[in-house]
Design a protein around this motif. Structure first.
Motif, PDB file in Angstrom:
ATOM      1  N   ARG A 164      40.387  -0.628  22.771  1.00 34.88           N
ATOM      2  CA  ARG A 164      40.741   0.774  23.028  1.00 34.88           C
ATOM      3  C   ARG A 164      42.259   0.960  22.980  1.00 34.88           C
ATOM      4  NH1 ARG A 164      37.029   4.205  25.409  1.00 34.88           N
ATOM      5  NH2 ARG A 164      38.696   5.684  24.951  1.00 34.88           N
ATOM      6  N   PRO A 165      42.844   0.908  21.770  1.00 41.60           N
ATOM      7  CA  PRO A 165      44.302   1.076  21.658  1.00 41.60           C
ATOM      8  C   PRO A 165      44.779   2.462  22.070  1.00 41.60           C
ATOM      9  CG  PRO A 165      43.257   1.110  19.492  1.00 41.60           C
ATOM     10  CD  PRO A 165      42.202   0.697  20.457  1.00 41.60           C
ATOM     11  N   ASP A 166      43.852   3.402  22.238  1.00 40.79           N
ATOM     12  CA  ASP A 166      44.218   4.755  22.644  1.00 40.79           C
ATOM     13  C   ASP A 166      44.511   4.851  24.129  1.00 40.79           C
ATOM     14  OD1 ASP A 166      41.371   4.139  22.813  1.00 40.79           O
ATOM     15  OD2 ASP A 166      41.120   6.182  23.591  1.00 40.79           O
ATOM     16  N   LEU A 167      44.233   3.770  24.876  1.00 43.78           N
ATOM     17  CA  LEU A 167      44.416   3.782  26.315  1.00 43.78           C
ATOM     18  C   LEU A 167      45.613   2.925  26.727  1.00 43.78           C
ATOM     19  CD1 LEU A 167      40.726   3.321  27.543  1.00 43.78           C
ATOM     20  CD2 LEU A 167      42.015   5.454  27.333  1.00 43.78           C
ATOM     21  N   THR A 168      46.266   3.336  27.795  1.00 44.14           N
ATOM     22  CA  THR A 168      47.285   2.517  28.438  1.00 44.14           C
ATOM     23  C   THR A 168      46.641   1.857  29.644  1.00 44.14           C
ATOM     24  OG1 THR A 168      49.090   3.977  27.760  1.00 44.14           O
ATOM     25  CG2 THR A 168      49.504   2.512  29.622  1.00 44.14           C
ATOM     26  N   VAL A 169      46.632   0.522  29.666  1.00 49.83           N
ATOM     27  CA  VAL A 169      45.971  -0.216  30.742  1.00 49.83           C
ATOM     28  C   VAL A 169      46.997  -0.583  31.811  1.00 49.83           C
ATOM     29  CG1 VAL A 169      44.615  -2.244  31.365  1.00 49.83           C
ATOM     30  CG2 VAL A 169      44.250  -1.126  29.154  1.00 49.83           C
ATOM     31  N   GLU A 170      46.693  -0.228  33.042  1.00 48.60           N
ATOM     32  CA  GLU A 170      47.529  -0.603  34.176  1.00 48.60           C
ATOM     33  C   GLU A 170      46.696  -1.379  35.179  1.00 48.60           C
ATOM     34  OE1 GLU A 170      49.364   2.882  35.779  1.00 48.60           O
ATOM     35  OE2 GLU A 170      50.706   3.136  34.052  1.00 48.60           O
ATOM     36  N   MET A 171      47.369  -2.130  36.057  1.00 48.91           N
ATOM     37  CA  MET A 171      46.674  -2.964  37.036  1.00 48.91           C
ATOM     38  C   MET A 171      47.257  -2.723  38.414  1.00 48.91           C
ATOM     39  SD  MET A 171      46.623  -6.314  34.627  1.00 48.91           S
ATOM     40  CE  MET A 171      48.027  -5.661  33.716  1.00 48.91           C
ATOM     41  N   VAL A 172      46.410  -2.805  39.426  1.00 45.26           N
ATOM     42  CA  VAL A 172      46.848  -2.645  40.811  1.00 45.26           C
ATOM     43  C   VAL A 172      46.234  -3.768  41.652  1.00 45.26           C
ATOM     44  CG1 VAL A 172      44.961  -1.003  41.275  1.00 45.26           C
ATOM     45  CG2 VAL A 172      46.919  -1.121  42.821  1.00 45.26           C
ATOM     46  N   ARG A 173      47.091  -4.506  42.342  1.00 45.83           N
ATOM     47  CA  ARG A 173      46.631  -5.611  43.187  1.00 45.83           C
ATOM     48  C   ARG A 173      46.033  -5.050  44.462  1.00 45.83           C
ATOM     49  NH1 ARG A 173      48.502  -8.829  47.357  1.00 45.83           N
ATOM     50  NH2 ARG A 173      48.193 -11.083  47.197  1.00 45.83           N
ATOM     51  N   THR A 174      44.888  -5.577  44.853  1.00 43.46           N
ATOM     52  CA  THR A 174      44.198  -5.084  46.036  1.00 43.46           C
ATOM     53  C   THR A 174      44.098  -6.180  47.094  1.00 43.46           C
ATOM     54  OG1 THR A 174      42.011  -5.703  45.174  1.00 43.46           O
ATOM     55  CG2 THR A 174      42.836  -3.501  44.623  1.00 43.46           C
ATOM     56  N   THR A 175      43.546  -5.813  48.249  1.00 44.85           N
ATOM     57  CA  THR A 175      43.281  -6.755  49.328  1.00 44.85           C
ATOM     58  C   THR A 175      41.843  -6.571  49.779  1.00 44.85           C
ATOM     59  OG1 THR A 175      43.852  -5.267  51.151  1.00 44.85           O
ATOM     60  CG2 THR A 175      45.677  -6.451  50.095  1.00 44.85           C
ATOM     61  N   SER A 176      41.405  -7.396  50.724  1.00 45.50           N
ATOM     62  CA  SER A 176      40.046  -7.260  51.236  1.00 45.50           C
ATOM     63  C   SER A 176      39.848  -5.918  51.932  1.00 45.50           C
ATOM     64  CB  SER A 176      39.734  -8.404  52.210  1.00 45.50           C
ATOM     65  OG  SER A 176      40.664  -8.431  53.279  1.00 45.50           O
TER      66      SER A 176
END
Length: 292
Positions: A116-128
């Motif tokens: 899906r090159p049309d999307l910008t992928v971001e990440m968010v670190r989570t916790t329990s």
């Protein structure tokens, strides 16, 4: 009855969490008399008393406890709606993935970006504490979670399992052993909520010194391991987390009688976007053994 005002619900939740009108008013940056009037107006709208107030205390009534249970997810949904609309208005579509410590997303992210090159992928670190909440409040479209979690309202796709280890001070009597049984840990102080290690509760072990010491709320694995290294207790971590945060003053010992930690992909069952469906299908093709 008129529609419930979300602002009044936010005010109610603040008071319900503080159980003190003065402190809640400070948190909300409003005057206490204003807050009191808003709560009385909400009670009038709902036709129910939400708080039992005396000169010394403020407590939730049965109706108040029910409203608190219902208000939190409602407010999270409203916040998620705001985030998604604002995100769409900004332009390029963003797809955000939540992930727990020790989990490497790189192979999945690269494969998805190619798909899906049309999307910008971001990440968010989570916790329990927020690995599921990020879905409800709109911070993430999907979340790679460590079970157990409350699965109500969620779609779940299993990804992989991994062993769990006991994290012990380096000078602990069991440090360095090839493996131990959970019964070897009887009497130790557990530096996490027992619900995260159901086997201990099921075996009725005295893992919190007879329950006299409270379980601290750690915001990170680093904090937890600092307490382990200082000899204040022990913790149970998945293999990948133990390996990522390896340190010389903490010994990681396999516990043979613990069930493996299950890692899954989670998303809101009510959401059925094409991007979400594409990612959920793609993760089944990723070799997750390469990420650990």
């Amino acid at each position: 009855m008129s529609d419930v005002d979300l602002r009044k619900l936010r005010y109610f939740v603040a008071v319900a969490e503080e159980l003190h009108f003065g402190r809640a008013a400070e948190c909300l940056h409003i005057a206490q008399p204003v807050l009191s009037r808003q709560i009385r107006a909400l009670e009038h709208e709902l036709g129910a008393q939400l708080f039992a107030r005396t000169k010394r205390s403020t407590e939730l009534t049965a109706a108040g406890r029910q409203l608190l249970d219902d208000a939190r997810p409602l407010l999270s949904s409203a916040e998620a709606l705001r985030r998604r609309v604002a995100q769409t208005a900004r332009g390029p579509k963003i797809f955000t993935i939540g992930f727990m410590p020790g989990i490497t997303l790189t192979p999945a992210v690269r494969a998805f970006e190619a798909l899906r090159p049309d999307l910008t992928v971001e990440m968010v670190r989570t916790t329990s504490f927020d690995q599921v909440q990020v879905l409800y409040d709109g911070r993430a479209d999907v979340s790679v979670v460590r079970l157990p979690i409350d699965q109500r309202g969620l779609s779940i796709r299993p990804l992989f399992e991994e062993p769990r280890l006991a994290m012990l001070p380096a000078d602990h009597r069991l440090a360095g052993k090839a493996s131990i049984d959970i019964t070897d840990l009887a009497g130790e102080h557990l530096l996490q909520h027992p619900d995260q290690v159901p086997e201990w509760r099921d075996l009725a072990l005295e893992l919190r010194s007879g329950g006299r010491r409270p379980v601290p709320d750690f915001n990170s694995v680093e904090e937890k391991l600092e307490h382990v290294a200082s000899g204040r207790g022990i913790s149970i971590l998945p293999l990948s987390v133990a390996a990522y945060y390896a340190r010389s003053d903490v010994s990681a010992v396999p516990v043979t009688s613990l069930a493996p930690n299950k890692v899954s992909l989670a998303w809101l069952a009510s959401r059925r976007t094409r991007a979400l469906q594409d990612f959920a299908a793609l993760v089944g093709t990723v070799d997750w053994t390469m990420t650990r």
